[in-house]
Design an enzyme around this catalytic site. Structure first.
Site: not given
Length: 445
Positions: A14, A16-17, A42, A55, A166, A257, A265-266, A271-272, A292, A296, A298
């Site tokens: 995918h 995003d992945k 990123e 960074e 998906k 598909f 898709d970009a 985003r997941k 990260k 971090k 997160d």
């Protein structure tokens, strides 16, 4: 009153992945050079293009372009027909040095007092639905796509499969909130145009599309789902939720598909985040993981919160638990710890009285070191261990040890990438059940 709950997953192919995996591959390469690297990478992917930004503070050098291409090749984008492949895509890097304003809030003379790399709240969740203390809907969604990827790589069946896919799993719960059956499975998989129209008419195109859809649906029913149900990751009680009930199956609901991946898709790193965690169960603080380093919170504190929730449920402190940990940037100690046991708490005090959720939160702070440095040391988060976590979820995975290559010696001296050293590291250490006895002893279980 009963209810339905749905979770989704996406495959390693995918868009995003792909972005997440490139970001974590870069992180691993920086950590391979320098375990003290500070990284926030990123990635964006689209037709024929990868853009990496962010960074970094490190002693080492990483070939960004080669790392991205190797990751794309491993995922399976090796054919120019996909309009995105490891050989021909462009790779642009806009990575620069980390802000000194952030760094001064993180690094301390006393390593134990290392500050959090940012503010925020992180959540961990665990329940008894699956043997790995994950929710059924989330875990089955992952297993479907992991098995589909195995079939694609084996190349013996469903030979038309492409990397992007998906899944979505809807589970029915009873009046008491207990899962009773699988209600709906949705599976969308990218595929080759393996049946060509007989001629150039619209009717022939529709017939070819329908024939492809029928074949894919048949293969999902007869090949994929039986393999999933025979997986050792599916306990018998969950298998019965498939076998004893008629579930609805929707395969490629749009009909076909073929155009997928970054050409369809970009994709963007981070985003997941719900796929990465618990499929919508529990809660999420909003921070992504991939790319990260573990200063971090997160990432590191989300791992710690999962470790706490999983060990608490495994110890019998509750049947289901949500743990929140919150931090202020530059500060070592959390500003707050919150627990929700959903009314299932079984832990007791010395007088035999059931603990409140706030008392549970207080106990957690006594038992677990929640300073960033303590979390990093507990799970070995300065090692290059993150790429495997960047697809199919960060939680519920089996911890394991493996030997990896690093470019620094046992004294931490960096050798400029000219000399490699072997180091045994632990992957998914936050999934270990190593605090169960400690919790039992302290919570009178």
């Amino acid at each position: 009153m009963g209810f339905l709950f749905t979770s989704e997953s996406v495959s390693e192919g995918h868009p995003d992945k792909i972005a997440d995996q490139i970001s974590d591959a870069l992180l691993d390469e920086f950590l391979r050079c320098d375990p003290e690297s500070r990284v926030a990478c990123e990635t964006m992917v689209t037709t024929g293009l990868v853009v990496c930004g962010g960074e970094v503070k490190t002693r080492g050098y990483v070939d960004v372009q080669q790392t991205a291409r190797d990751t794309i090749e491993r995922i399976g984008y090796t054919d120019s027909a996909y309009r995105f492949d490891h050989n021909s895509c462009g790779v642009l890097s806009a990575i620069h040095e980390q802000s000194g304003d952030i760094n001064q809030g993180v690094d301390r003379k006393e390593k134990e007092e290392m500050g959090a790399g940012d503010q925020g709240m992180m959540f961990g969740f665990a329940c008894r639905e699956m043997d790995n203390y994950m929710p059924i809907s989330s875990e089955v969604a992952h297993i479907l796509l992991q098995e589909l990827a195995r079939i694609r790589r084996e190349g013996r069946e469903m030979t038309y499969l492409r990397p992007d896919s998906k899944s979505q799993v809807t589970v029915k719960y009873d009046d008491h909130g207990e899962p009773v059956s699988v209600d709906t499975l949705v599976l969308s998989t990218q595929h080759d145009p393996f049946i060509e129209p007989k001629d150039h008419t619209e009717e022939a195109a529709r017939e070819a599309d329908q024939a492809m859809h029928d074949q894919i649906t048949k293969d999902v029913k007869n090949i994929l789902i039986p393999r999933v149900l025979n997986s050792r990751d599916i306990p018998s009680r969950v298998k019965a939720m498939f076998e004893n009930h008629h579930f609805r199956l929707l395969v490629n609901p749009t009909g076909k598909f073929i155009i997928g991946g970054p050409h369809g898709d970009a994709g963007l790193t981070g985003r997941k985040i719900i796929v990465d965690t618990y499929g919508g169960h529990g809660a999420h603080g909003g921070g992504a993981f991939s790319g990260k380093d573990s200063s971090k919170v997160d990432r590191s504190a989300a791992y710690a919160a999962r470790h706490i929730a999983k060990n608490m449920v495994a110890a019998g402190a509750a049947d289901k638990m949500l743990v929140q940990v919150a931090y202020a940037i530059g500060k070592a100690d959390p500003v707050g710890v919150f627990v929700n046991s959903y009314g299932t708490c079984k832990a007791k005090n010395q007088m035999g009285k059931t603990l409140s959720d706030q008392e549970m939160a207080d106990k957690i702070q006594e038992l677990f070191n929640l300073k960033p440095y303590g979390i990093i040391q507990r799970f070995g988060l300065t090692n290059p261990i993150f790429s495997p976590s960047a697809s199919y979820g960060h939680f519920g995975r089996e911890p394991y040890q493996q030997e990896v290559e690093v470019y620094y010696d046992e004294n931490g001296k960096y050798h400029n990438g000219n000399k490699t050293f072997k180091k045994t590291v632990e992957f998914f250490a936050w999934e270990k059940l190593d605090y169960v006895d400690i919790i039992k002893n302290n919570l009178n279980l």
